[in-house]
Design a protein around this motif. Structure first.
Motif, mmCIF file in Angstrom:
data_model
loop_
_atom_site.group_PDB
_atom_site.id
_atom_site.type_symbol
_atom_site.label_atom_id
_atom_site.label_comp_id
_atom_site.label_asym_id
_atom_site.label_seq_id
_atom_site.Cartn_x
_atom_site.Cartn_y
_atom_site.Cartn_z
ATOM 1 N N ALA A 172 0.830 -1.206 0.000
ATOM 2 C CA ALA A 172 0.000 0.000 0.000
ATOM 3 C C ALA A 172 0.861 1.250 0.000
ATOM 4 N N PHE A 173 1.907 1.250 0.800
ATOM 5 C CA PHE A 173 2.817 2.396 0.892
ATOM 6 C C PHE A 173 3.519 2.627 -0.446
ATOM 7 N N THR A 174 3.939 1.551 -1.107
ATOM 8 C CA THR A 174 4.651 1.665 -2.380
ATOM 9 C C THR A 174 3.739 2.153 -3.494
ATOM 10 N N ILE A 175 2.531 1.589 -3.572
ATOM 11 C CA ILE A 175 1.575 2.046 -4.589
ATOM 12 C C ILE A 175 1.240 3.521 -4.361
ATOM 13 N N GLY A 176 1.092 3.897 -3.090
ATOM 14 C CA GLY A 176 0.871 5.302 -2.773
ATOM 15 C C GLY A 176 2.029 6.168 -3.239
ATOM 16 N N GLY A 177 3.260 5.665 -3.103
ATOM 17 C CA GLY A 177 4.430 6.405 -3.577
ATOM 18 C C GLY A 177 4.410 6.603 -5.080
ATOM 19 N N VAL A 178 3.997 5.573 -5.830
ATOM 20 C CA VAL A 178 3.879 5.683 -7.283
ATOM 21 C C VAL A 178 2.866 6.760 -7.653
#
Length: 275
Positions: A172-178
């Motif tokens: 979730a954190f990584t997709i949010g970063g994208v």
């Protein structure tokens, strides 16, 4: 459409993307105060690639989003071991580290900022915002979204059912970063100039507040919150010096009346039954 309203819609579309970038971690009970820092990475990476390396603007924007996602993956692997206030402080620190590097990096203009040669108009930005909304809606309705909600409700119990909680939170954190990187890259290629001073912790806090105000429980909350934070100050523009006082009063009133956000799961269920 006038240039004024086209500019407002561009800001709204970018704010919507940024809101969904913060919504995904929040849906898993994580407060990310580094969203503006990830936006800065996407903005500068995309601008350098389209300018210095003459990449096609679409490829440069996509690469900026990926670069931000990779940073989120790296940062998340370390900071997601913390919880609550400590996580918020850790991501806030990441925001300031990114901004500090950009302010002192002469290759990207330092404190003077960086000109962006390639330019995009409203339509591709609006399409990107629509795509982000559809992706968020799909994720929210998927098993992944239900897992995020379960983690937010009771992380320990969710883990007992065999869910690898830390991996889901990191995803979730990584997709949010994208998504944040995408918002930053779109901003850079529309406004044609970027400064590190723009991507402040205050911006990150505002993005999180817009999601909380709109409602974290449903996929519609970030959209409503982003629209509220973007459009309401414009409605009060005629009030001159009282503009932001009235806006703040509106925020306080809504939070007092709707502490769970404007759009809640219960409210949507009532609307469906009524329909």
């Amino acid at each position: 459409m006038s240039g004024y309203w086209a500019g407002i819609l561009v800001i709204l579309a970018i704010n919507v993307i940024a809101a969904y970038s913060a919504w995904l971690p929040l849906a898993a009970g994580q407060v990310n105060l580094g969203t503006a820092g990830f936006m800065a990475v996407g903005a500068y990476a995309g601008a350098v690639l389209s300018g210095d390396y003459e990449w096609p603007v679409g490829a440069a924007i996509a690469a900026g989003a990926v670069a931000s996602g990779l940073l989120a993956l790296l940062v998340g692997s370390a900071v997601l071991r913390t919880r609550g206030l400590y996580l918020a402080l850790a991501t806030l620190a990441v925001n300031e580290v990114v901004r500090g590097i950009l302010l002192n990096w002469d290759a990207v203009g330092g404190a003077s900022g960086y000109p962006v040669i390639a330019h995009i108009e409203l339509l591709p930005i609006a399409i990107a915002a629509l795509c982000v909304f559809l992706v968020a809606a799909w994720l929210g309705a998927s098993r992944f979204g239900m897992t995020l909600h379960a983690i937010e409700q009771d992380e320990t119990m969710t883990g007992l059912f065999g869910v690898h909680v830390s991996r889901v939170q990191l995803a979730a954190f990584t997709i949010g970063g994208v998504m944040a990187g995408l918002a930053g890259a779109l901003y850079a290629h529309h406004f044609s100039y970027i400064e590190a001073q723009y991507f402040t912790v205050l911006m990150s806090v505002t993005i999180v507040l817009s999601v909380v105000l709109g409602g974290v429980q449903t996929v519609w909350g970030p959209l409503v919150g982003a629209a509220f934070f973007t459009l309401l100050p414009e409605l009060f523009r005629g009030a001159s010096n009282w503009r932001y006082v009235l806006f703040a009063a509106g925020v306080i009133a809504i939070m007092a009346l709707r502490p769970q956000g404007i759009v809640t799961r219960a409210a949507l269920m009532r609307l469906r039954r009524a329909a």
